[in-house]
Design a protein around this motif. Structure first.
Motif, PDB file in Angstrom:
ATOM      1  N   VAL A   1       9.184  63.457  -5.950  1.00 38.03           N
ATOM      2  CA  VAL A   1       7.732  63.345  -5.980  1.00 38.03           C
ATOM      3  C   VAL A   1       7.169  63.800  -4.640  1.00 38.03           C
ATOM      4  O   VAL A   1       7.675  63.422  -3.585  1.00 38.03           O
ATOM      5  N   ALA A   2       6.122  64.604  -4.655  1.00 30.17           N
ATOM      6  CA  ALA A   2       5.543  65.133  -3.417  1.00 30.17           C
ATOM      7  C   ALA A   2       4.061  64.813  -3.320  1.00 30.17           C
ATOM      8  O   ALA A   2       3.273  65.605  -2.804  1.00 30.17           O
ATOM      9  N   ALA A   3       3.678  63.642  -3.816  1.00 32.08           N
ATOM     10  CA  ALA A   3       2.289  63.199  -3.739  1.00 32.08           C
ATOM     11  C   ALA A   3       2.261  61.697  -3.957  1.00 32.08           C
ATOM     12  O   ALA A   3       3.191  61.139  -4.549  1.00 32.08           O
ATOM     13  N   PRO A   4       1.224  61.021  -3.475  1.00 33.38           N
ATOM     14  CA  PRO A   4       1.123  59.579  -3.721  1.00 33.38           C
ATOM     15  C   PRO A   4       0.961  59.298  -5.219  1.00 33.38           C
ATOM     16  O   PRO A   4       0.446  60.127  -5.969  1.00 33.38           O
ATOM     17  N   PHE A   5       1.413  58.132  -5.636  1.00 30.39           N
ATOM     18  CA  PHE A   5       1.241  57.724  -7.027  1.00 30.39           C
ATOM     19  C   PHE A   5      -0.175  57.198  -7.227  1.00 30.39           C
ATOM     20  O   PHE A   5      -0.637  56.333  -6.487  1.00 30.39           O
ATOM     21  N   LYS A   6      -0.858  57.733  -8.222  1.00 29.05           N
ATOM     22  CA  LYS A   6      -2.192  57.261  -8.558  1.00 29.05           C
ATOM     23  C   LYS A   6      -2.072  55.965  -9.355  1.00 29.05           C
ATOM     24  O   LYS A   6      -1.378  55.921 -10.373  1.00 29.05           O
ATOM     25  N   ILE A   7      -2.749  54.920  -8.886  1.00 31.00           N
ATOM     26  CA  ILE A   7      -2.723  53.634  -9.580  1.00 31.00           C
ATOM     27  C   ILE A   7      -4.150  53.116  -9.632  1.00 31.00           C
ATOM     28  O   ILE A   7      -4.694  52.656  -8.622  1.00 31.00           O
ATOM     29  N   GLY A   8      -4.765  53.216 -10.793  1.00 36.28           N
ATOM     30  CA  GLY A   8      -6.157  52.810 -10.907  1.00 36.28           C
ATOM     31  C   GLY A   8      -7.023  53.647  -9.990  1.00 36.28           C
ATOM     32  O   GLY A   8      -6.943  54.872  -9.967  1.00 36.28           O
ATOM     33  N   ALA A   9      -7.854  52.982  -9.188  1.00 38.17           N
ATOM     34  CA  ALA A   9      -8.742  53.683  -8.262  1.00 38.17           C
ATOM     35  C   ALA A   9      -8.066  54.009  -6.941  1.00 38.17           C
ATOM     36  O   ALA A   9      -8.666  54.663  -6.089  1.00 38.17           O
TER      37      ALA A   9
END
Length: 307
Positions: free
Chosen positions: A16-24
């Motif tokens: 993974v090469a990006a932060p994990f999107k979690i809600g807002a």
């Protein structure tokens, strides 16, 4: 990819090469924060008298709840913790998983990247992106307009800096973890003041509610897992806390009445009918947000303001 995929295959994090999107919100390593909360929640539950069991058996004691319940609560806590942008703005760095910007600018990029824990736990792609941002800023400091960074990397850098990051090797240095957990749970339930002026931590009552659902209300554990944590499960915890608080208040009032002198000639101090103080689940460590804008990442204002 959902972050929960990392729970069964943590090696996927390297892809993974990006932060994990979690809600807002977003986070670099939610699976590490999950592991931390899972172990912490289990420890506190055991200390309060709850027994985690691998499989529920008929006739089991009401102090027993499945181990899966702890995983369910920890997963939902991480989801809501990252999603809660009010908490991000209110607490900034006074939290177990601050933003990358908060971690980096507190010591500087070079020192941050030299930490042993960062070397072991911070994603390689994020290290490279931090270095690109630093090189860009150094070039701009020497001559405005000389820095080179693609629009795509600008966007990725901005997303990286606003994402949360949990340092698993530094977590035990924070002394407000329990208060933060109880404060967030209370806020999500809309509970404040007298209702929270009790001896039992809010987290304990989360697991007491699971026990009550299983042992007294006839719920199968799979039915609990299907509940919406914020909209269905936590309101039940709130109702239990309010009921307990009302029972305690009534008991104290009854004892206070019993201690009132009956003889008019015997004047004494009458215990208060309202022994509750106006407490707060928050730590008092809240600070105004100093989160930098994207532009400030590159012009050095935020960094200079921190010096």
């Amino acid at each position: 990819m959902p972050w929960t995929n990392l729970l069964s295959a943590p090696e996927l994090a390297a892809k993974v090469a990006a932060p994990f999107k979690i809600g807002a919100g977003s986070m670099l390593n939610p699976h590490m924060l999950y592991k931390f909360y899972l172990e912490d929640f289990q420890k506190k539950a055991i200390e309060s008298g709850i027994s985690p069991v691998g499989k529920m058996m008929a006739g089991g004691g009401e102090d027993e709840i499945p181990e899966g319940a702890f995983r369910w609560v920890a997963k939902n806590f991480v989801d809501n913790y990252v999603d809660d942008q009010d908490h991000v703005r209110e607490m900034e760095d006074i939290t177990v998983a601050p933003s990358v910007a908060g971690s980096v600018f507190s010591v500087g990029v070079e020192d941050f990247l030299e930490w042993d824990s960062v070397d072991r736990n911070f994603p390689d792609w994020a290290k490279d992106l931090l270095r690109k941002g630093q090189e860009y800023q150094e070039a701009e400091d020497e001559q405005e307009g000389s820095g080179t960074m693609s629009a795509e990397d600008h966007q990725r850098y901005s997303e990286l800096m606003s994402a949360k990051w949990f340092d698993p090797e530094d977590a035990d240095n924070w002394d407000y973890q329990e208060e933060e957990v109880d404060g967030l749970l209370s806020k999500w339930m809309g509970l404040t003041g007298r209702v929270l002026d009790q001896d039992d931590p809010v987290l304990d009552q989360v697991f007491d509610h699971i026990s009550n659902l299983i042992h007294h209300e006839g719920y199968a554990i799979d039915q609990v897992y299907k509940m919406d944590f914020r909209k269905q499960f936590l309101p039940g915890v709130a109702d239990m806390i309010k009921s307990n608080a009302a029972d305690v208040a009534a008991d104290r009032a009854k004892r206070a009445d019993a201690e009132v002198p009956q003889d008019d000639d015997e004047r004494g101090e009458v215990p208060s009918r309202h022994p509750y103080g106006v407490g707060s689940p928050q730590s008092g460590l809240q600070t105004a947000s100093t989160k930098p804008t994207f532009k400030e990442f590159f012009n050095g204002r935020y960094r200079d303001a921190q010096d």
